[in-house]
Design an enzyme around this catalytic site. Sequence first.
Site, PDB file in Angstrom:
ATOM      1  N   SER A 148       1.136  -0.977   0.241  1.00 14.58           N
ATOM      2  CA  SER A 148      -0.088  -0.035   0.456  1.00 14.58           C
ATOM      3  C   SER A 148       1.264   1.226   0.393  1.00 14.58           C
ATOM      4  O   SER A 148       1.766   1.390   0.513  1.00 14.58           O
ATOM      5  CB  SER A 148      -0.871   0.357   1.734  1.00 14.58           C
ATOM      6  OG  SER A 148      -1.457   1.126   1.562  1.00 14.58           O
ATOM      7  N   TYR A 161      -2.190  -1.405  10.542  1.00 11.72           N
ATOM      8  CA  TYR A 161      -2.186  -1.327   8.861  1.00 11.72           C
ATOM      9  C   TYR A 161      -1.120  -1.161   7.460  1.00 11.72           C
ATOM     10  O   TYR A 161      -0.755  -1.535   7.442  1.00 11.72           O
ATOM     11  CB  TYR A 161      -3.376  -0.528   8.288  1.00 11.72           C
ATOM     12  CG  TYR A 161      -3.323  -0.909   6.976  1.00 11.72           C
ATOM     13  CD1 TYR A 161      -4.301  -1.923   6.226  1.00 11.72           C
ATOM     14  CD2 TYR A 161      -2.704   0.117   5.520  1.00 11.72           C
ATOM     15  CE1 TYR A 161      -4.366  -2.639   5.127  1.00 11.72           C
ATOM     16  CE2 TYR A 161      -3.963  -0.275   4.493  1.00 11.72           C
ATOM     17  CZ  TYR A 161      -3.972  -0.911   4.033  1.00 11.72           C
ATOM     18  OH  TYR A 161      -4.254  -1.316   2.478  1.00 11.72           O
TER      19      TYR A 161
HETATM   20  P1  NAD Z   1     -11.926  -5.523  -0.230  1.00 18.52           P
HETATM   21  O1  NAD Z   1     -11.717  -5.770   1.203  1.00 18.52           O
HETATM   22  O2  NAD Z   1     -12.759  -5.586  -1.463  1.00 18.52           O
HETATM   23  O3  NAD Z   1     -10.954  -7.263  -0.420  1.00 18.52           O
HETATM   24  C1  NAD Z   1      -9.879  -7.592   0.054  1.00 18.52           C
HETATM   25  C2  NAD Z   1     -10.139  -9.251   0.223  1.00 18.52           C
HETATM   26  O4  NAD Z   1      -9.266 -10.039   1.022  1.00 18.52           O
HETATM   27  C3  NAD Z   1     -11.971  -9.360   0.559  1.00 18.52           C
HETATM   28  O5  NAD Z   1     -12.674  -9.896  -0.350  1.00 18.52           O
HETATM   29  C4  NAD Z   1     -11.969 -10.208   2.012  1.00 18.52           C
HETATM   30  O6  NAD Z   1     -12.679 -11.064   2.145  1.00 18.52           O
HETATM   31  C5  NAD Z   1     -10.601 -10.809   1.882  1.00 18.52           C
HETATM   32  N1  NAD Z   1      -9.784 -11.350   2.766  1.00 18.52           N
HETATM   33  C6  NAD Z   1      -9.346 -10.753   4.345  1.00 18.52           C
HETATM   34  N2  NAD Z   1      -9.019 -11.234   4.772  1.00 18.52           N
HETATM   35  C7  NAD Z   1      -9.196 -12.804   4.537  1.00 18.52           C
HETATM   36  C8  NAD Z   1      -8.478 -13.913   4.711  1.00 18.52           C
HETATM   37  N3  NAD Z   1      -7.839 -14.108   6.142  1.00 18.52           N
HETATM   38  N4  NAD Z   1      -8.042 -14.272   3.726  1.00 18.52           N
HETATM   39  C9  NAD Z   1      -8.169 -15.206   2.486  1.00 18.52           C
HETATM   40  N5  NAD Z   1      -9.149 -13.512   2.590  1.00 18.52           N
HETATM   41  C10 NAD Z   1      -9.039 -12.929   3.503  1.00 18.52           C
HETATM   42  O7  NAD Z   1     -10.334  -4.833  -0.507  1.00 18.52           O
HETATM   43  P2  NAD Z   1      -9.293  -3.949  -1.915  1.00 18.52           P
HETATM   44  O8  NAD Z   1      -9.103  -2.689  -1.583  1.00 18.52           O
HETATM   45  O9  NAD Z   1      -9.982  -5.129  -2.810  1.00 18.52           O
HETATM   46  O10 NAD Z   1      -8.167  -4.802  -0.260  1.00 18.52           O
HETATM   47  C11 NAD Z   1      -6.642  -6.161  -2.026  1.00 18.52           C
HETATM   48  C12 NAD Z   1      -5.476  -5.164  -1.032  1.00 18.52           C
HETATM   49  O11 NAD Z   1      -5.610  -4.278  -1.422  1.00 18.52           O
HETATM   50  C13 NAD Z   1      -5.780  -5.143   0.341  1.00 18.52           C
HETATM   51  O12 NAD Z   1      -4.807  -6.237   0.243  1.00 18.52           O
HETATM   52  C14 NAD Z   1      -4.765  -4.353   0.172  1.00 18.52           C
HETATM   53  O13 NAD Z   1      -4.412  -3.509   1.741  1.00 18.52           O
HETATM   54  C15 NAD Z   1      -4.727  -3.346  -0.736  1.00 18.52           C
HETATM   55  N6  NAD Z   1      -5.097  -1.931  -0.548  1.00 18.52           N
HETATM   56  C16 NAD Z   1      -6.120  -1.395  -0.815  1.00 18.52           C
HETATM   57  C17 NAD Z   1      -6.123  -0.326  -0.801  1.00 18.52           C
HETATM   58  C18 NAD Z   1      -7.630   0.200  -1.537  1.00 18.52           C
HETATM   59  O14 NAD Z   1      -7.771   1.497  -0.696  1.00 18.52           O
HETATM   60  N7  NAD Z   1      -8.665  -0.289  -1.159  1.00 18.52           N
HETATM   61  C19 NAD Z   1      -5.396   0.970  -1.331  1.00 18.52           C
HETATM   62  C20 NAD Z   1      -4.254   0.377  -0.454  1.00 18.52           C
HETATM   63  C21 NAD Z   1      -3.938  -1.218  -0.953  1.00 18.52           C
END
Ligand code: NAD
Length: 269
Positions: A148, A161
């Site tokens: 991130s 985080y």
């Molecule tokens: P999201 O919450 O929509 O998706 C995350 C997915 O991970 C969900 O389907 C959830 O069920 C799954 N998950 C959670 N815990 C889990 C576990 N223990 N085992 C398996 N699956 C699990 O969010 P997203 O934005 O699609 O996030 C994807 C990645 O991107 C994450 O690592 C997040 O930290 C990172 N990220 C997101 C953002 C943002 O703004 N959305 C920014 C930077 C980084």
Amino acid sequence: MDTNGGGTTGKLDGRVIVITGAARGQGEQEARLFAAEGAGVLLGDVLDEQGAAVAREIGEDRARYVRLDVSREEDWEAAVAAAKAAFGRVDGLVNNAGILRFNELTATPLAEFQELVQVNQVGTFLGIKALAPELAAAGGGTIVNTSSYTGLTGMAYVGAYAATKAAVVGLTRVAALELAAKNIRVNAMCPGAVDTPMAHPGLLDPAGMSDEARAAMAELYRRVVPLGRVGRPEEIARLALFLTSDDSSYVTGQPFVIDGGWTAGVSPF
Ligand code: NAD
């Protein structure tokens, strides 16, 4: 669905990729795009109904769903076995699963801090550990970790985080160094704000956001992000595709920021 902005090009023909957290958000888009580019994809998540539905939509010839809690080592063993049973081999991994909690650092309960470490950091470690031998046996492969922008710079109220996401960058560099001799490339993506359920804390269904909340968020990102908007999960998927395909054949050990310019610096505009 036009997932890559211009038709498919078979960039992942013959490849088999495990994608975690693939039931929704960025992981879902990565699974859809990778399958459209010719890969067999094993979708893992803890949201079983949603994950299975996405895999069904993609189609059985290209996609399977398996319950994969990334923090459980036994789930990783089962996922590797499922990928090999379905597609005969596995030669790529996208460590995408992650969770976010907002809290002041000194008010963060230990259990909350440890929960984030367990999923975001330990989960990424276990994925690398479980898949690296398979990738090596396949003659090489790719690992894309999801960090991130908070893994590279600070942001108030996401201390636990941010610590896990900085750890993901560290894991990426060390894994790249240790696995290069086995023809395994390891890189990390550092997204800014992306329009997924995670980016709408407390409002896990983005479709359920009030118009006012949506407008307030859009205004915030219009002001702070040079490109004037939040990112789309499809845009992150295209970076994951680049890092997974041969287009990035000389790239390893690096974090890639994808944030619309948010962290480029300070601007009066
Ligand atoms: P999201 O919450 O929509 O998706 C995350 C997915 O991970 C969900 O389907 C959830 O069920 C799954 N998950 C959670 N815990 C889990 C576990 N223990 N085992 C398996 N699956 C699990 O969010 P997203 O934005 O699609 O996030 C994807 C990645 O991107 C994450 O690592 C997040 O930290 C990172 N990220 C997101 C953002 C943002 O703004 N959305 C920014 C930077 C980084």
